[in-house]
Structures are given as C-alpha cells and as structure tokens.
Design a protein around this motif. Structure first.
Motif, short mmCIF file in Angstrom:
data_model
loop_
_atom_site.label_atom_id
_atom_site.label_comp_id
_atom_site.label_asym_id
_atom_site.label_seq_id
_atom_site.Cartn_x
_atom_site.Cartn_y
_atom_site.Cartn_z
N LEU A 1 0.84 -1.19 0.00
CA LEU A 1 0.00 0.00 0.00
C LEU A 1 0.88 1.24 0.00
CD1 LEU A 1 -2.60 -0.88 2.80
CD2 LEU A 1 -3.13 -0.68 0.37
N GLU A 2 0.26 2.38 -0.28
CA GLU A 2 0.97 3.65 -0.11
C GLU A 2 0.12 4.64 0.62
OE1 GLU A 2 0.85 4.04 -4.05
OE2 GLU A 2 2.34 2.50 -4.34
N LYS A 3 0.79 5.45 1.42
CA LYS A 3 0.16 6.64 1.99
C LYS A 3 0.73 7.82 1.23
CE LYS A 3 -0.42 9.33 6.23
NZ LYS A 3 -0.06 9.44 7.67
N LEU A 4 -0.15 8.55 0.59
CA LEU A 4 0.26 9.65 -0.28
C LEU A 4 -0.10 10.98 0.34
CD1 LEU A 4 1.07 10.98 -3.00
CD2 LEU A 4 -1.18 10.35 -3.88
N ASP A 5 0.88 11.86 0.45
CA ASP A 5 0.67 13.22 0.92
C ASP A 5 0.30 14.07 -0.28
OD1 ASP A 5 0.77 15.80 1.86
OD2 ASP A 5 2.67 15.59 2.91
N MET A 6 -0.99 14.42 -0.38
CA MET A 6 -1.47 15.19 -1.52
C MET A 6 -1.28 16.69 -1.34
SD MET A 6 -2.71 13.10 -3.81
CE MET A 6 -3.81 14.13 -4.75
#
Length: 278
Positions: A115-120
């Motif tokens: 998975l990824e946690k993306l800082d938008m």
C-alpha cells in the motif's frame, strides 16, 4: 516500447520506464494504447522519468491524448513500479507532477510493495486557481445550471480541477449523459473532473467520477480527495473519510490543522508487454 499495465482500484494506465525507453509522440501514443478494442486498453499513458526536482517525474496523458496534471491512483502505481522494479530501495519518495511535487510513504511487506500513503498536500479552494469562473471566489455548494437542471457544486483543486456534486442517488445516475456537459461547461475553462457523491454517514461517502479526457473511470484518487474535502467543508463528515468508488475504497484524511490531505490505497501490476513504437 516496453510497458507495464497497472491499476489502482480499476483506474488503469499504461506505464513506460523512460529511464530506458523514449516515447517520441506521447499524446498520439496515449490515444492508441488506451483504445480498449484496438490497443492495450487503459485510462491513459503515464511516463516515469528522471527529475531534477524530485526522485522521479510522472508525465501523464489522458485517453484522449490531453495532458493531465495529476492522478492519485496513477501516482500510487508509479511508486509501486519504481520500488518493485528496482529503480529505488527507498520507502519515502518524492514524485514531480504538473500539479506539484507529491510525497509517498510505501508500506512494504516481505520485500514487496503493498500500500501507499500519499501526501497530496493542501487543497486549493480559490476559484481562480482551480480554475472556475462565474461562480464566486470560493465555490462552496454553489448553484450551477447544466442541461436545464440546477445542481450544487463545490470546487476543489488537488493539483487538477474538480467539481463535487452531492446527490441522493449516484447508482442510477446517467453519467454518460451528464458527465460531458459538466466537463465542457463554460464555468470550467480548463474542463473539469466531476465527482457525483452521496454521503452514507459521518465517516463514509460513495462516488462516481467523470474524468476529463477519459470519461467515467472505476476510480479517481484526486477525485476521492476532492470529495473528502468537499464533505468536510459542507459539514457532512469528519476529517477522515472512507470513499467508496466503483473499483474499491480509498482512505482519505484531511488534516485541517496542517491543511494536508492524505490518501491510502493499493496499486497492482496487471501485466508487462511490448508495443510497436509510434
């Protein structure tokens, strides 16, 4: 041209490693490879390139050949590609896009990306910067007339323009009819991605999306972020929202204190292949 087809919640693109390959006419190539009958079949083309500003650059083209600023599902697939295909061994990476530099934390299990946690980063709410014209300085639940019907829309940019329309029913929406009318509406000089959303409870919303240049897709990461922001702005949900899309679910959190939006979700490889270069 060697390529990898990848998808995030069914939002699929053709990815090309431009550290090794060269795509001379990316817009034309995007149209051809995206064709689901005579091509590979995809929502567009994404080139993975070197960057002077970040670890990598993502150059994105929609299925109609137009250039896109940003794609949340697409950038998660880029992160998976560069890790799983050995372009980096880092689990915190930066990716340059037309919508700015994005930062991703990769969740890795047994040596493989999961998975990824993306800082938008921060959502843009000023109408001029989205851009939206004729609906005020901030477009928050503003009336808009489309095909002789009045809707209410909230405008958000997540590096690309979004209009969120809340409805009581999205499952039976004739999106093929109404989607293009929003996309090409005079209020959106650069066209717009339109999210048709329904709030289920204080932690959950569902949506369908009409993406400019691609039509309805199974998922849109930046669109899910825009829906979460619009839900919070309109007082419908808490700051952390599960957004249900046709292709699956994304976890979105808008940290209002830091004014940052975070997205967590999967990315998958479909297959590798070769395409006659155009």
């Amino acid at each position: 041209m060697r390529f990898t087809k990848m998808q995030g919640l069914g939002n699929d693109y053709v990815y090309v490693n431009c550290f090794e390959e060269k795509v001379a006419r990316p817009s034309e190539t995007a149209v051809r490879v995206s064709d689901r009958h005579f091509g590979i079949g995809a929502d567009g083309l994404i080139l993975i390139k070197p960057s002077e500003k970040a670890d990598f650059e993502m150059e994105m083209y929609n299925a109609d050949g137009s250039r896109g600023e940003m794609c949340g599902n697409g950038i998660r697939c880029v992160a998976k590609y560069v890790y799983d295909y050995g372009l980096t061994d880092q689990t915190h990476i930066s990716i340059e896009t037309l919508g700015g530099i994005k930062y991703l934390d990769l969740i890795v299990e047994e040596g493989r990306h999961r998975l990824e946690k993306l800082d938008m980063v921060s959502p843009v709410l000023e109408a001029e910067q989205i851009p939206i014209i004729g609906l005020g300085n901030r477009v928050l639940d503003e009336p808009i007339r489309v095909d002789d019907m009045e809707y209410r829309i909230t405008g958000v940019s997540m590096g690309n323009p979004h209009g969120v329309v809340f409805l009581k029913d999205v499952k039976n929406l004739e999106i093929e009819k109404i989607g293009p009318l929003f996309e090409h509406h005079e209020c959106f000089p650069n066209r717009v991605n339109t999210e048709f959303a329904h709030v289920l409870d204080r932690q959950t919303a569902e949506m369908r999306v009409w993406e400019r240049g691609s039509g309805e897709t199974l998922a849109c990461g930046t669109g899910a972020c825009a829906v979460a922001v619009a839900c919070v702005l309109n007082g419908y949900t808490e700051e952390e929202v599960t957004v249900k899309l046709l292709g699956g679910e994304l976890q979105i959190r808008w940290d209002r204190e830091k004014d940052r939006v975070y997205m967590t979700g999967p990315a998958e490889v479909v297959f590798d292949g070769e395409w006659p270069e155009v």
